[in-house]
Design a protein around this motif. Structure first.
Motif, PDB file in Angstrom:
ATOM      1  N   CYS A  53       8.028  25.769  -5.904  1.00  0.00           N
ATOM      2  CA  CYS A  53       7.799  26.628  -4.735  1.00  0.00           C
ATOM      3  C   CYS A  53       6.945  25.915  -3.688  1.00  0.00           C
ATOM      4  N   ILE A  54       5.829  25.327  -4.107  1.00  0.00           N
ATOM      5  CA  ILE A  54       4.991  24.578  -3.165  1.00  0.00           C
ATOM      6  C   ILE A  54       5.458  23.125  -3.169  1.00  0.00           C
ATOM      7  N   ILE A  55       5.982  22.698  -2.048  1.00  0.00           N
ATOM      8  CA  ILE A  55       6.580  21.359  -1.961  1.00  0.00           C
ATOM      9  C   ILE A  55       5.741  20.485  -1.042  1.00  0.00           C
ATOM     10  N   ARG A  56       5.344  19.332  -1.545  1.00  0.00           N
ATOM     11  CA  ARG A  56       4.689  18.349  -0.673  1.00  0.00           C
ATOM     12  C   ARG A  56       5.800  17.489  -0.086  1.00  0.00           C
ATOM     13  N   LYS A  57       5.849  17.477   1.238  1.00  0.00           N
ATOM     14  CA  LYS A  57       6.952  16.776   1.896  1.00  0.00           C
ATOM     15  C   LYS A  57       6.867  15.261   1.678  1.00  0.00           C
ATOM     16  N   ARG A  58       8.003  14.639   1.645  1.00  0.00           N
ATOM     17  CA  ARG A  58       8.161  13.175   1.578  1.00  0.00           C
ATOM     18  C   ARG A  58       7.761  12.540   0.244  1.00  0.00           C
ATOM     19  N   VAL A  59       7.521  13.347  -0.793  1.00  0.00           N
ATOM     20  CA  VAL A  59       7.219  12.744  -2.102  1.00  0.00           C
ATOM     21  C   VAL A  59       8.193  13.237  -3.187  1.00  0.00           C
ATOM     22  N   GLY A  60       9.177  14.039  -2.766  1.00  0.00           N
ATOM     23  CA  GLY A  60      10.030  14.762  -3.703  1.00  0.00           C
ATOM     24  C   GLY A  60      10.681  13.932  -4.792  1.00  0.00           C
ATOM     25  N   PHE A  61      11.234  12.806  -4.452  1.00  0.00           N
ATOM     26  CA  PHE A  61      12.004  12.058  -5.446  1.00  0.00           C
ATOM     27  C   PHE A  61      11.396  10.681  -5.714  1.00  0.00           C
ATOM     28  N   VAL A  62      10.053  10.603  -5.549  1.00  0.00           N
ATOM     29  CA  VAL A  62       9.363   9.341  -5.831  1.00  0.00           C
ATOM     30  C   VAL A  62       9.593   8.958  -7.297  1.00  0.00           C
ATOM     31  N   THR A  63       9.474   9.962  -8.184  1.00  0.00           N
ATOM     32  CA  THR A  63       9.825   9.729  -9.585  1.00  0.00           C
ATOM     33  C   THR A  63      11.241  10.249  -9.803  1.00  0.00           C
ATOM     34  N   PRO A  64      12.153   9.376 -10.209  1.00  0.00           N
ATOM     35  CA  PRO A  64      13.542   9.831 -10.352  1.00  0.00           C
ATOM     36  C   PRO A  64      13.711  10.852 -11.481  1.00  0.00           C
ATOM     37  N   ILE A  65      14.722  11.697 -11.333  1.00  0.00           N
ATOM     38  CA  ILE A  65      15.073  12.639 -12.401  1.00  0.00           C
ATOM     39  C   ILE A  65      15.429  11.821 -13.647  1.00  0.00           C
ATOM     40  N   GLY A  66      14.961  12.267 -14.777  1.00  0.00           N
ATOM     41  CA  GLY A  66      15.171  11.523 -16.026  1.00  0.00           C
ATOM     42  C   GLY A  66      13.915  10.802 -16.466  1.00  0.00           C
ATOM     43  N   GLU A  67      12.976  10.580 -15.490  1.00  0.00           N
ATOM     44  CA  GLU A  67      11.723   9.890 -15.834  1.00  0.00           C
ATOM     45  C   GLU A  67      10.529  10.797 -15.580  1.00  0.00           C
ATOM     46  N   ARG A  68      10.781  12.084 -15.371  1.00  0.00           N
ATOM     47  CA  ARG A  68       9.697  12.990 -14.991  1.00  0.00           C
ATOM     48  C   ARG A  68       8.974  13.521 -16.227  1.00  0.00           C
ATOM     49  N   GLU A  69       7.898  14.292 -15.946  1.00  0.00           N
ATOM     50  CA  GLU A  69       6.978  14.690 -17.015  1.00  0.00           C
ATOM     51  C   GLU A  69       7.688  15.275 -18.239  1.00  0.00           C
ATOM     52  N   PHE A  70       8.512  16.295 -18.003  1.00  0.00           N
ATOM     53  CA  PHE A  70       9.111  16.976 -19.156  1.00  0.00           C
ATOM     54  C   PHE A  70      10.447  16.351 -19.584  1.00  0.00           C
ATOM     55  N   ASP A  71      10.852  15.266 -18.884  1.00  0.00           N
ATOM     56  CA  ASP A  71      11.968  14.476 -19.391  1.00  0.00           C
ATOM     57  C   ASP A  71      11.476  13.601 -20.542  1.00  0.00           C
ATOM     58  N   GLN A  72      10.143  13.389 -20.566  1.00  0.00           N
ATOM     59  CA  GLN A  72       9.570  12.497 -21.581  1.00  0.00           C
ATOM     60  C   GLN A  72       9.239  13.230 -22.883  1.00  0.00           C
ATOM     61  N   GLY A  73       9.028  14.531 -22.784  1.00  0.00           N
ATOM     62  CA  GLY A  73       8.663  15.264 -23.994  1.00  0.00           C
ATOM     63  C   GLY A  73       8.479  16.734 -23.709  1.00  0.00           C
ATOM     64  N   LEU A  74       8.311  17.506 -24.750  1.00  0.00           N
ATOM     65  CA  LEU A  74       8.196  18.954 -24.624  1.00  0.00           C
ATOM     66  C   LEU A  74       6.912  19.369 -23.925  1.00  0.00           C
ATOM     67  N   ILE A  75       6.949  20.497 -23.257  1.00  0.00           N
ATOM     68  CA  ILE A  75       5.728  21.048 -22.676  1.00  0.00           C
ATOM     69  C   ILE A  75       4.789  21.438 -23.826  1.00  0.00           C
ATOM     70  N   GLY A  76       3.532  21.116 -23.665  1.00  0.00           N
ATOM     71  CA  GLY A  76       2.545  21.469 -24.690  1.00  0.00           C
ATOM     72  C   GLY A  76       2.325  20.407 -25.735  1.00  0.00           C
ATOM     73  N   GLN A  77       3.105  19.329 -25.676  1.00  0.00           N
ATOM     74  CA  GLN A  77       2.975  18.333 -26.751  1.00  0.00           C
ATOM     75  C   GLN A  77       1.637  17.596 -26.700  1.00  0.00           C
ATOM     76  N   GLU A  78       1.027  17.514 -25.472  1.00  0.00           N
ATOM     77  CA  GLU A  78      -0.268  16.826 -25.375  1.00  0.00           C
ATOM     78  C   GLU A  78      -1.339  17.628 -26.114  1.00  0.00           C
ATOM     79  N   ILE A  79      -1.174  18.953 -26.158  1.00  0.00           N
ATOM     80  CA  ILE A  79      -2.124  19.786 -26.921  1.00  0.00           C
ATOM     81  C   ILE A  79      -1.842  19.637 -28.414  1.00  0.00           C
ATOM     82  N   GLU A  80      -0.565  19.673 -28.778  1.00  0.00           N
ATOM     83  CA  GLU A  80      -0.199  19.579 -30.203  1.00  0.00           C
ATOM     84  C   GLU A  80      -0.571  18.231 -30.803  1.00  0.00           C
TER      85      GLU A  80
END
Lengths: 242, 189
Positions: free
Chosen positions: A211-238
């Motif tokens: 919802c809150i978008i910072r302009k001009r940084v949208g695809f700096v990290t490509p899809i497939g390499e983003r936070e939850f592409d790397q692992g499940l949400i909550g895994q850093e706590i587990e």
């Protein structure tokens, strides 16, 4: 952690695992410290607890409570990862998908989105039983550095609390009631407010969706390499338990 | 042990970009393995326009944006034992469903067509009309996901789903071993 705090520690169990808590801690705070992940969307570290999304619902002493606001109590038996609770959480997340316009393929937050990641974690793959409401909601791109696509807002209120409590600004606030409740800005549009891209409320970690978008940084990290592409949400706590 | 009789599958593309059918080709050489288990009936892959017999599995890409899509979907439901919605358009309307929620518009479909054929900045349409030939299928007021038109048995998420998840799901369904998706294979984008 201070020595005095440790003295007031007590224990309770989450899914049979003994967890230590301290006076004033919520069930979720104690669980996080102990490496037990309780799913959540409206709660975020560093912001005051709101208890509105109810994704963190657990059973404590047989009662359903929001783990982010419910104080831990000595000897309490908390149920978290049960089939029943996860089904209710999945239904909640599914309804959030239906209430807004969550089109993952066109969303620049895809892969960094906590709503999407929660759907993955809770296995939201069954055929839906609910209608898509497809509301017509505004997009505000008036600000030079920030855009708001309210189609994706899940009314978690994290931006409201971050702006009020951390930034000391109060750029965001709720308007309307019931299903018409929306997050709005304190001006004609975002450009008319004192919001800045450096605000904590605008940072990537605060808005769980796109919802809150910072302009001009949208695809700096490509899809497939983003936070939850790397692992499940909550895994850093587990991982704290390993 | 005698070989199992081959299953029959059919596929169709409704309101979508045909990317999910291209993703079926991403199964690559494992298609040969899959073809040992199935015969393909009505499908753009075989260019068969009608069902020749009842099928075990129907695979639908895309949502319903016009009356023809609805007819095709009902035809698939009638002729297939198991119906699979393949990809986000079939599951929740996907990109075509963006026309459902054009903001500040009381008639999103009208606004969408006007923008596409008449008022759009780069339109070169000398007739200044929205195409209305009787041969064109009637557009629906909204784009509907398949599950809002017929009952869907399984859905494979993704835009488009990867070849791995398609192969994995189909091969497990065909051998009666499907117990849900591997969590790391689930992607909505």
């Amino acid at each position: 952690m201070s020595g005095t705090r440790r003295e007031t520690g007590f224990s309770f169990t989450i899914d049979g695992v003994e967890v230590t808590a301290y006076a004033g801690q919520t069930i979720m705070e104690a669980a996080d410290e102990a490496g037990v992940y309780i799913p959540r969307l409206c709660d975020h570290q560093g912001l005051r607890h709101q208890g509105s999304c109810r994704v963190c619902t657990v059973k404590a002493g047989g009662r359903s409570v929001a783990a982010c606001t419910q104080p831990a109590a000595p000897g309490q038996a908390v149920e978290n990862e049960t089939k029943h609770l996860n089904k209710m959480r999945r239904d909640l997340v599914e309804m959030l998908f239906h209430e807004g316009n969550h089109l993952c393929p066109i969303c620049e937050a895809s892969g960094n989105c906590e709503l999407q990641a929660m759907a993955y974690r809770l296995d939201m793959t069954e055929t839906t039983r609910f209608p898509y409401l497809e509301p017509c909601r505004p997009l505000d791109a008036s600000h030079p550095d920030i855009a708001l696509d309210t189609n994706r807002c899940i009314s978690c209120g994290r931006c409201i609390r971050a702006s009020q409590d951390v930034d000391g600004k109060g750029v965001f606030g709720y308007v309307g009631r019931g299903i018409h409740r929306r997050v709005a800005v304190n001006g004609e549009n975002l450009a008319e407010t004192d919001a800045e891209v450096t605000d904590h409320a605008i940072s990537q970690e605060v808005c769980p969706v796109g919802c809150i978008i910072r302009k001009r940084v949208g695809f700096v990290t490509p899809i497939g390499e983003r936070e939850f592409d790397q692992g499940l949400i909550g895994q850093e706590i587990e991982e704290k338990r390993k | 042990m005698s070989e199992l009789p081959k299953a029959r599958i059919a596929t169709a593309s409704l309101a979508g970009c045909f990317g999910c059918h291209m993703a079926i080709l991403d199964i690559d050489e494992r298609l040969l393995e899959l073809m040992k288990l199935v015969d393909v009936d009505r499908s753009p892959l075989t260019d068969k326009k009608r069902f020749t017999q009842r099928c075990d599995i129907g695979i639908i890409e895309g949502g319903c944006c016009n009356e023809e899509n609805v007819h095709v979907l009902h035809d698939f439901r009638r002729n297939c034992d198991v119906l699979i919605a393949l990809g986000q358009c079939a599951i929740m309307g996907g990109l075509p469903a963006m026309r459902n929620a054009i903001m500040h518009s009381d008639a999103p479909l009208r606004e969408c067509l006007d923008e596409a054929f008449v008022t759009g900045r780069y339109i070169r349409n000398t007739t200044h009309n929205v195409p209305n030939d009787p041969a064109l299928p009637l557009l629906l007021d909204e784009v509907y996901p398949c599950s809002q038109v017929v009952e869907i048995d399984y859905q494979i998420p993704g835009c488009a789903p990867g070849g791995d998840i398609i192969f994995d799901t189909l091969s497990k369904l065909l051998t009666g071993k499907f117990r849900g998706f591997e969590r790391e294979m689930i992607r909505f984008d």
